[in-house]
Structures are given as structure tokens and as C-alpha cells.
Scaffold this motif. Structure first.
Motif: not given
Length: 706
Positions: A572, A575-576, A579, A655-656, A658-660, A662-663
Motif C-alpha cells: 500500500t 501504491v500511495l 500521491s 503503482t497499478g 502493486f495495487s493488484l 494488494v488485492c
């Protein structure tokens, strides 16, 4: 104990080569790309070729290992690693690199599939988790050594990627000679092939004791789990010499005579209840905390069954019914025959078979010496984790058939104990309790024994051969539930993203600017990325060492449930991080820290536990087939992740991706919580019986408690 640790460590040399391979291909791909001007598609093909090969090999490896043994498969693995290294040293073009990776995939597949099975089959229950963590430690050690090698090579003016990748041939030679001349064959496999004398010699060597007849009996019983025919019975265990305790019992239809450790102290098992399936599951599992009961409904019945057993053991500080050596039965040592384990402690001759069918109208006795009354006599064998193997005669069997019992004691319940939990690790406390004449309650998994008495009171080798080892056995309820656990763990392990990190970590760190940051110290960006990976792989080692310590204490399930959230947090943050405004130095530091934490914690839990659990939960007769199915899931999942990672990295960025991941980690945690049971410290044969019982309707102790 020292011998078994050395044997297990030697068996994991193949895993060291796997770690070496994953690191060298990750570090060497940059040089290969520059020499052959590769596009992302060809790059993905080179990396994933070994996984594609491994997928094909895995389909057959388990079944073949059931046919020819575990050891020949490890020999084949060492040969493949050697040939792969030679091919890479000479590789003149991309096609030859792909061929080398193909050979490498065969070696990896055989080592990954067979090593956990081999270690589980030779390890005692008390340290099985520790020994099965050694493959992950060896793999990470191989990665660490490989990255040191790669970093050293990168400092040269003209680094040779062929030397980086081809040097694996040298340790593969040592691997070959260790397997051929040092590693023994798996005792369960030898027993399954009726090679009893060989199995006995192996057990004597790795256990460091002459009398291994009790474990031979257990291995023979493990060839044919009770399954749906298993009955659960409760007993009051009472010292036979305690006439006061015995006189307080009601008349019993039959009983079992047990023996204490080395002193010949007999005990009487007075039956309380006998039911099929899960009707008396509470005899095996006492519900613990109120919070545990409140959440039990969310879990699979098998998870509740295993969990409440461990909860009970922890609550009562109960570790072993007789942790020292209870007499290991009385199996003969001649040729390939097993002496029947129904010998009287009072004499050297075999008990007359006609006495096996006698029942007592009452277990009362004037002097408590039941051996003189003609009752059924048996011996209990400590099989680890507080479980005992014992036998009782079955009425009406002309050829001396009898039932096996896996006994587990709960000293805090029933009968007459005034001292609470009295069972310690040494067996001395048990002896004191018996001298005080205390009784305690025990539960037993009862099913028909595969051992049967012949006229000469021996068991012929064919009597313990495998039954139901074909594909049809996979349809049994317990096996199907075990496959759900194994397949789910292997697929979700890859969904958590580990292979994306392992094979593309240098590129990930380079994109984050870590290389540029370290290049200010006078080294190239490529060398800087390799140096970071040296640090990462080094940090894995103490984490895995801690995992080895905790595996048989906290347990497999607890480690997964507590380490996966750390993976989620690390991913996470990755991913962040984009931002929030931060300097390049901070961005590089955050990325490197998250990668180090992720890979270290992953190796501590999710990296090792799926293989441990898969090697524990399947019956011996179909273990090879089931491991192949689980390993096939691993390879297919790995192939998907590694081949798609470059494309996903190009399309949606880090980022995309790592988001996968996380899920994937969130789904993995939910799956572990609801479906994966705790198997620490339990004999393999008992684990298998629990899956069979837990798969039946009405077997959930949570619903029964309510």
C-alpha cells in the motif's frame, strides 16, 4: 536428532540452486537485453521458459516419485541444474539461452515438488515445521550469495553474464554427490513398497536408535487412513494398579491396556462413548475463548476442528501424553516381517491369540493386575504432539484382526486428577501422576488396522501395501478438502506478487531511482541495484531463522495471519507514495525499504508455509499425485505472473501492479482465515484422519458447542 537435521539440510541444496538461479537471471537480464537488444516480449519469454517447463514436468513428477521414489527425483534435479549451467556458459544466441532455461526449469520443478515431501516424510512431528523451513532458508541463502556474485562481476570493466549464470554447474555437482551417496530414501515410500527392512535401517539411522518398530507400525497404518469408517471414542485412562479408581468405574464392554514409559506401568482405557464421524468431535476438541466461538462460524469446519484442538492443548499446557519413549511396540527385526504389536510386557512370548477376543464383564480386580486375568493387552506408541498409537482386538475376527487407536489425552477433564495438567515434556510428570493413581480423560480416532495377525503372529510385507493410490482416491471427501487448501495457498502465494519482485526487483529499484542515488558513490546504476538486492536477500535470512523458530511454536496458520497484513502495508505504501510530494532521495529510500520489508516478511510466512502445509495434509497413498496438482497450480500461477509482469509494468506502471498485489494479499488473508487449519506438531497420519472427519456433515465443533 543431529542426523535428521543434517539429512534435511543436505536435501535443500537444490533449493539453494533455485535461489541462485532466480537471482542470477534477474541480475543478468539487463546484460542479456543490451547484447541481444531484446524487446519486453522476448525478455518475458526467457524468464518464463523455466516456469513453462516446470509446469509440464510437475504434472508427472508426483506420480513418478510415487513409483520410483523421492531420491531418484532429486538426483535428476541435480543433473538438470548441471546441464543448464553448461548450456548457459556456451550460449551463443537467444535460442540457446531459452534451451538452458528449459533444462533449468526441469531441475527447479523437481526440487520444488519433491524436497518438501521428502523432508515431511523423514521429520519427526515436533520439528517438522523447522526442518521444512530449511528449503526457504537455503533458497534465500542462494539468492544472497548469487547477488554478491553478480555485484562483484558488475564491478568489472566487461562483466560476463555467461559466467554469472553458468557458474551454477559447480554447486550442482556437490548436490549430485550428496543425494547419491548421503541421502536415504523416504521411509514412508519404502514401507509403501513393502521394503520394510530398508525402511527400518533408514529410521534407525535418522532417529539414532535401534528400536523403531513403533514408527514402522505407524507408517504402515498411514498407508490406509480410516477415512469415513473412523470412529471417535472417549476413554477414562486409569493406572491398572489403582484398584480404588477402577472400582469407581462402571462395568465396561471392553478396555485397552496401555504401558507407561520404560517402567512397564499399565493403564486401563475405560470407554465412555463411541460414535461415527463427528458426533463426538467435542471429545477431540474443547472450545476455548468466547471470542473464538463467536468467529468460529466464519471458518470451515476443518479449521474449527484443528483450531480447537490446539486451543485446548494451549489452554491446558498439554504438550505430550508421554513425551519420552513409551515402549515402541514389539515388531520383529528379521527379514521383511513385522512382529505383531500385541505382546505382553510381563513375558517375552507372544500373547495367545484367543485372549484377544475375550471381554471382561467388569474391569474391577482384586489387586488391579489385569495381565493375570486374560484381558486384552496392548502397547502404546508415542507418535508425537501428545498422540499415542495403540491397538485393541476386534471380536469375531478369526485371523486376529484388530483396530488401531490414535489417542489424545485431556488431563484437565474427568476422572480423578487433583493436580490439573500433569503431563510434561519429559514424561516424568506422567509417571508421578500414575503413581498417585490419577485418572484422566482421552479421546481416540479408531479405525481398522492394516496390520493383521497371521498364524506365526507376523505381518507379511504385502499386508501393508498401498490401497487406493489411483486418481479415484482424490474424490474422497477429506482429500478433496485438502486439495482446496493446497491449491488455494499455491495460487494466492503468486497473487501476492512475490515473483514479480524476485525477477524484476533490480528494474523496480532502478525505476525508483535507487541506482541513481547509490551511483553517487562511484558505482554504476546496475551495480547499485544489485547491491540493494544483496542487502534485501541478506535481510531475509534472520527473518527466515525466526520463522524456523516459530513454525512449531506459533504455528503455520498464525504466522500467515500475522505476516500477510505486513505485506499489505508494504504494498500500500508503494501504491500511495506517488500521491505525496517527496524528493527523489526520499522516494528511493521508501521504495527500497518497502521492497526489503516485503521480501523479508514474505519469506518468513507465505514463502515457505504453503509447501509445508501441502506436504502434510495428503494421505501417503496419493501424496505424490496431490503434490503434483498443487505444484502445477504454483507453476501456472507463476507463469502467469512472470510473463505478464513486463506488459503490466508497461501498461499501468508500478503503482497499478502493486495495487493488484494488494488485492491478492487481502484475498489470501481471508482464505487463510476461513480455510487453512493449524497442523503444527501433529503426526501426518492424524492430520489426514482429521481432514477425513472434518469433511463430514455435522463435524463442526463450533455448531456442536452451540
Amino acid at each position: 536428532m543431529q542426523e535428521i537435521i543434517i539429512v534435511a539440510a543436505a536435501a535443500t541444496l537444490g533449493n539453494l540452486l533455485i535461489g541462485w538461479d532466480s537471482s542470477t537471471i534477474a541480475g543478468g537480464m539487463g546484460y542479456i537485453k543490451r547484447e541481444f537488444k531484446l524487446d519486453p516480449t522476448v525478455e518475458g519469454m526467457i524468464v518464463s521458459t523455466s516456469f513453462f517447463t516446470g509446469t509440464i514436468v510437475t504434472i508427472f513428477s508426483g506420480k513418478v516419485s510415487d513409483m520410483i521414489g523421492r531420491r531418484p527425483m532429486l538426483i535428476g534435479s541435480s543433473i538438470m541444474f548441471f546441464l543448464s549451467g553448461l548450456a548457459m556458459l556456451w550460449a551463443p544466441n537467444v535460442a540457446f539461452i531459452v534451451f538452458s532455461r528449459l533444462l533449468d526449469g526441469i531441475g527447479i520443478a523437481l526440487a520444488v515438488t519433491i524436497t518438501p515431501v521428502y523432508i515431511s516424510e523423514i521429520a519427526p512431528p515436533e520439528i517438522r515445521g523447522l526442518l521444512n523451513t530449511l528449503p526457504q532458508f537455503s533458497c534465500s541463502l542462494g539468492m544472497f550469495l548469487a547477488y554478491i556474485w553478480m555485484f562483484s562481476m558488475s564491478l568489472l570493466e566487461s562483466p560476463s553474464w555467461r559466467a554469472m549464470l553458468g557458474v551454477v554447474s559447480i554447486p550442482s555437482v556437490a548436490y549430485f554427490f550428496l543425494v547419491v551417496f548421503f541421502l536415504p530414501e523416504s521411509p514412508p515410500w519404502l514401507v509403501s513398497k513393502s521394503r520394510i527392512s530398508e525402511a527400518r535401517k533408514v529410521l534407525q539411522r535418522i532417529r539414532g536408535q535401534e528400536d523403531v518398530s513403533g514408527e514402522l507400525a505407524l507408517l504402515a497404518e498411514g498407508m490406509n487412513p480410516g477415512g469415513e469408517s473412523t470412529i471417535i471414542e472417549e476413554y477414562i485412562i486409569t493406572p491398572a494398579g489403582s484398584t480404588e479408581q477402577i472400582s469407581n468405574m462402571e462395568s465396561a464392554k471392553d478396555y485397552i491396556k496401555l504401558y507407561g514409559p520404560n517402567q512397564g506401568v499399565s493403564m486401563i482405557a475405560h470407554p465412555i462413548s463411541s460414535v461415527h464421524g463427528g458426533g463426538s468431535i467435542l471429545a477431540l476438541s474443547r472450545q476455548g475463548s468466547v471470542a473464538g466461538q463467536a468467529t468460529a462460524g466464519l471458518k470451515d469446519p476443518i479449521v474449527n476442528l484443528f483450531g480447537s484442538m490446539h486451543e485446548s492443548d494451549h489452554h491446558h499446557h498439554h504438550h505430550d501424553l508421554a513425551a519420552q519413549s513409551i515402549d515402541q511396540g514389539s515388531f520383529g527385526t528379521h527379514h521383511d516381517n513385522l512382529q505383531a504389536p500385541l505382546l505382553s510386557r510381563q513375558g517375552s512370548s507372544v500373547v495367545d491369540r484367543s485372549r484377544f477376543y475375550k471381554r471382561s464383564s467388569s474391569i474391577k480386580g482384586s489387586n488391579g493386575n489385569l495381565a493375570a486375568q486374560g484381558e486384552t493387552a496392548t502397547k502404546a506408541t508415542n507418535i508425537g504432539g501428545g498422540w499415542q498409537l495403540a491397538y485393541k482386538a476386534v471380536d469375531g475376527k478369526k485371523e486376529g484382526g484388530f483396530q488401531r487407536l490414535y489417542l489424545h489425552a485431556d488431563p484437565s477433564i474427568g476422572a480423578g486428577s487433583q493436580h490439573g495438567s500433569f503431563v510434561g515434556n519429559s514424561g516424568t510428570d506422567l509417571q508421578l501422576a500414575l503413581e498417585r493413581g490419577e485418572s484422566f480423560q482421552a479421546a481416540a480416532l479408531v479405525s481398522q488396522s492394516v496390520l493383521a495377525l497371521n498364524k506365526d503372529n507376523t505381518i507379511k510385507p504385502e499386508a501393508v501395501a498401498n490401497k487406493g493410490s489411483g486418481w479415484g482416491a482424490l474424490l474422497e471427501p477429506g482429500v478433496k478438502r485438502a486439495l482446496i487448501v493446497g491449491i488455494g495457498l499455491q495460487a494466492l502465494q503468486q497473487a501476492a506478487g512475490i515473483n514479480g519482485f524476485l525477477y524484476y526487483a533490480p528494474q523496480i529499484l532502478e525505476e525508483a531511482g535507487v541506482g541513481a542515488l547509490l551511483s553517487s558513490f562511484g558505482i554504476t546504476e546496475t551495480s547499485a541495484s544489485l547491491l540493494v538486492n544483496v542487502i534485501i536477500t541478506f535481510s531475509m535470512l534472520p527473518c527466515i531463522a525466526l520463522s524456523m523458530k516459530l513454525m512449531d511454536i506459533a504455528g503455520r496458520r498464525a504466522l500467515l495471519l500475522n505476516t500477510i497484513p505486513i505485506l499489505i502495508v508494504s504494498l500500500t505504501v508503494l501504491v500511495l507514495r506517488d500521491s505525496f510530494p517527496m524528493s527523489s532521495i526520499v522516494n528511493a529510500a521508501v521504495t527500497a525499504t518497502c521492497v526489503i520489508v516485503y521480501e523479508s516478511i514474505f519469506c518468513m510466512g507465505f514463502g515457505v508455509i504453503p509447501n509445508i502445509i501441502c506436504a502434510e495434509i495428503f494421505p501417503t497413498s496419493v501424496r505424490g499425485i496431490c503434490i503434483s496438482i498443487c505444484a502445477l497450480t504454483f507453476w501456472i500461477s507463476t507463469l502467469i505472473v512472470t510473463s505478464s509482469f513486463p506488459f503490466l509494468l508497461h501498461q499501468i506502471g508500478l503503482t497499478g501492479v502493486f495495487s493488484l498485489f494488494v488485492c491478492g494479499c487481502i484475498i489470501a488473508w481471508v482464505f487463510v482465515y476461513t480455510k487453512v487449519p493449524e497442523t503444527k506438531g501433529m503426526p501426518l497420519e492424524v492430520i489426514i484422519e482429521f481432514f477425513a472427519i472434518g469433511a463430514k456433515p455435522g463435524a463442526d465443533p463450533a455448531t456442536m458447542a452451540s
